[in-house]
Design an enzyme around this catalytic site. Structure first.
Site, short mmCIF file in Angstrom:
data_model
loop_
_atom_site.label_atom_id
_atom_site.label_comp_id
_atom_site.label_asym_id
_atom_site.label_seq_id
_atom_site.Cartn_x
_atom_site.Cartn_y
_atom_site.Cartn_z
N ARG A 203 -126.12 63.78 -2.30
CA ARG A 203 -126.81 63.44 -3.56
C ARG A 203 -127.78 62.28 -3.34
O ARG A 203 -128.89 62.28 -3.88
CB ARG A 203 -125.80 63.09 -4.66
CG ARG A 203 -124.95 64.24 -5.16
CD ARG A 203 -125.71 65.33 -5.84
NE ARG A 203 -126.46 64.89 -7.01
CZ ARG A 203 -127.04 65.71 -7.88
NH1 ARG A 203 -126.94 67.04 -7.72
NH2 ARG A 203 -127.71 65.26 -8.90
N ARG B 183 -136.37 65.09 -2.34
CA ARG B 183 -137.17 65.48 -3.50
C ARG B 183 -138.47 64.67 -3.59
O ARG B 183 -139.50 65.20 -3.99
CB ARG B 183 -136.33 65.36 -4.76
CG ARG B 183 -135.36 66.57 -4.89
CD ARG B 183 -134.32 66.34 -5.92
NE ARG B 183 -133.62 67.59 -6.28
CZ ARG B 183 -132.53 67.61 -7.03
NH1 ARG B 183 -132.01 66.48 -7.50
NH2 ARG B 183 -131.94 68.75 -7.32
N HIS C 126 -130.99 71.92 -4.12
CA HIS C 126 -129.81 71.71 -4.95
C HIS C 126 -128.72 71.08 -4.09
O HIS C 126 -128.63 71.37 -2.90
CB HIS C 126 -129.28 73.06 -5.47
CG HIS C 126 -127.90 72.97 -6.06
ND1 HIS C 126 -127.69 72.61 -7.37
CD2 HIS C 126 -126.67 73.13 -5.50
CE1 HIS C 126 -126.37 72.58 -7.59
NE2 HIS C 126 -125.73 72.88 -6.47
N GLU D 145 -118.85 75.82 -5.56
CA GLU D 145 -120.16 76.30 -5.12
C GLU D 145 -120.13 76.80 -3.66
O GLU D 145 -120.84 77.76 -3.33
CB GLU D 145 -121.21 75.20 -5.31
CG GLU D 145 -121.45 74.91 -6.79
CD GLU D 145 -122.53 73.87 -7.05
OE1 GLU D 145 -122.93 73.73 -8.21
OE2 GLU D 145 -122.95 73.18 -6.09
N TYR E 226 -125.49 78.56 -12.52
CA TYR E 226 -125.93 77.46 -13.39
C TYR E 226 -125.31 77.57 -14.79
O TYR E 226 -125.88 77.03 -15.74
CB TYR E 226 -127.45 77.43 -13.46
CG TYR E 226 -128.10 76.74 -12.28
CD1 TYR E 226 -127.89 75.39 -12.02
CD2 TYR E 226 -128.95 77.43 -11.42
CE1 TYR E 226 -128.49 74.74 -10.95
CE2 TYR E 226 -129.56 76.79 -10.34
CZ TYR E 226 -129.32 75.44 -10.12
OH TYR E 226 -129.92 74.80 -9.05
N ASN F 146 -137.79 71.60 -7.62
CA ASN F 146 -137.48 70.33 -6.95
C ASN F 146 -136.80 70.51 -5.59
O ASN F 146 -136.03 69.66 -5.15
CB ASN F 146 -136.66 69.42 -7.89
CG ASN F 146 -135.35 70.04 -8.31
OD1 ASN F 146 -135.02 71.14 -7.88
ND2 ASN F 146 -134.60 69.31 -9.13
N THR G 5 -133.33 64.12 -9.82
CA THR G 5 -133.76 65.47 -10.21
C THR G 5 -135.28 65.57 -10.32
O THR G 5 -135.88 66.53 -9.85
CB THR G 5 -133.13 65.84 -11.58
OG1 THR G 5 -131.71 65.65 -11.50
CG2 THR G 5 -133.44 67.26 -11.97
N LYS H 141 -134.38 75.52 -2.24
CA LYS H 141 -134.80 76.38 -3.35
C LYS H 141 -136.06 77.18 -3.02
O LYS H 141 -136.78 76.85 -2.07
CB LYS H 141 -135.01 75.51 -4.61
CG LYS H 141 -133.72 74.87 -5.13
CD LYS H 141 -133.97 74.14 -6.45
CE LYS H 141 -132.70 73.50 -6.98
NZ LYS H 141 -132.93 72.82 -8.30
N PHE I 258 -133.98 74.43 -20.60
CA PHE I 258 -134.60 74.85 -19.34
C PHE I 258 -133.80 75.94 -18.62
O PHE I 258 -134.15 76.34 -17.51
CB PHE I 258 -134.81 73.66 -18.40
CG PHE I 258 -133.56 72.88 -18.04
CD1 PHE I 258 -132.71 73.33 -17.04
CD2 PHE I 258 -133.25 71.71 -18.69
CE1 PHE I 258 -131.56 72.63 -16.70
CE2 PHE I 258 -132.10 70.99 -18.36
CZ PHE I 258 -131.26 71.46 -17.36
P1 GDP Z 1 -129.57 68.26 -10.28
O1 GDP Z 1 -128.07 68.13 -10.20
O2 GDP Z 1 -130.29 67.00 -9.82
O3 GDP Z 1 -130.11 69.50 -9.57
O4 GDP Z 1 -129.99 68.40 -11.82
P2 GDP Z 1 -129.29 69.19 -13.06
O5 GDP Z 1 -127.93 69.69 -12.69
O6 GDP Z 1 -129.43 68.30 -14.25
O7 GDP Z 1 -130.27 70.43 -13.30
C1 GDP Z 1 -130.19 71.59 -12.50
C2 GDP Z 1 -131.59 72.05 -12.17
O8 GDP Z 1 -132.25 72.45 -13.37
C3 GDP Z 1 -132.52 70.97 -11.58
O9 GDP Z 1 -132.33 70.76 -10.20
C4 GDP Z 1 -133.88 71.54 -11.90
O10 GDP Z 1 -134.27 72.57 -11.00
C5 GDP Z 1 -133.65 72.13 -13.29
N1 GDP Z 1 -133.94 71.17 -14.36
C6 GDP Z 1 -133.21 70.06 -14.70
N2 GDP Z 1 -133.77 69.41 -15.73
C7 GDP Z 1 -134.88 70.11 -16.06
C8 GDP Z 1 -135.86 69.96 -17.08
O11 GDP Z 1 -135.85 69.00 -17.87
N3 GDP Z 1 -136.85 70.90 -17.12
C9 GDP Z 1 -136.89 71.96 -16.25
N4 GDP Z 1 -137.88 72.86 -16.37
N5 GDP Z 1 -135.96 72.15 -15.29
C10 GDP Z 1 -134.97 71.24 -15.19
#
Ligand code: GDP
Length: 135
Positions: A84, A101, A114, A125, A48, A111, A90, A8, A56
């Site tokens: 993963r 991470r 992805h 994807e 997304y 973070n 996350t 990222k 968010f």
């Molecule tokens: P991942 O699969 O671990 O990447 O997590 P998710 O699919 O739940 O979320 C996608 C992306 O959205 C994450 O990698 C973060 O960059 C962002 N994100 C997720 N949860 C939060 C949150 O609670 N706050 C903010 N600001 N960003 C978030």
């Protein structure tokens, strides 16, 4: 089996892309395709889309388009589940020691990386960034 990773914008900006790539290669992933991208707002929204209703979503779309990102198609046995594990939770505060991470993420949003979360998502994807790899 292929999965999709994105280093990222926060990790590229911090100069951690090379270290993260080395970490992934050290975990047995082979790079099948790589592309440095600067996501448009429309591309980040499409990628997304599953998070469209989340609070968010807007900041996430802005962040993902804020600078260059490195999309990677990675091959390995059990690639989706293994990647993963390698990237960690996350939120870096919850990620296990030694995960990408834990090592490189700045926050729950910024973070570092992805990774696709299922075989179906990985197929979609990988095709999103690398249509030339489609079967
Ligand atoms: P991942 O699969 O671990 O990447 O997590 P998710 O699919 O739940 O979320 C996608 C992306 O959205 C994450 O990698 C973060 O960059 C962002 N994100 C997720 N949860 C939060 C949150 O609670 N706050 C903010 N600001 N960003 C978030």
């Amino acid at each position: 089996m292929l999965t999709l990773a994105i280093i990222k914008p926060d990790a590229i900006e911090a100069g951690n892309a090379g270290k993260i790539l080395a970490h992934l290669e050290g975990q047995g992933f082979k790079i099948r395709a790589a592309r440095l991208v600067r996501l448009t707002k429309a591309q980040a929204e499409e990628f997304y889309a599953v998070h469209r209703e989340r609070p968010f979503f807007r900041p996430l779309v802005t962040f993902m388009g804020s600078g260059p990102a490195l999309a990677l198609a990675l091959a390995r046995e059990d690639a989706v589940a293994h990647l993963r594990q390698v990237i960690g939770a996350t939120d870096p505060a919850e990620a296990k020691a030694g995960t990408v991470r834990k090592l490189y993420a700045q926050s729950r949003e910024r973070n570092a990386i992805h990774a696709s979360d299922s075989a179906e998502t990985a197929a979609r994807e990988v095709a999103f960034f690398f249509p030339e790899l489609a079967p």
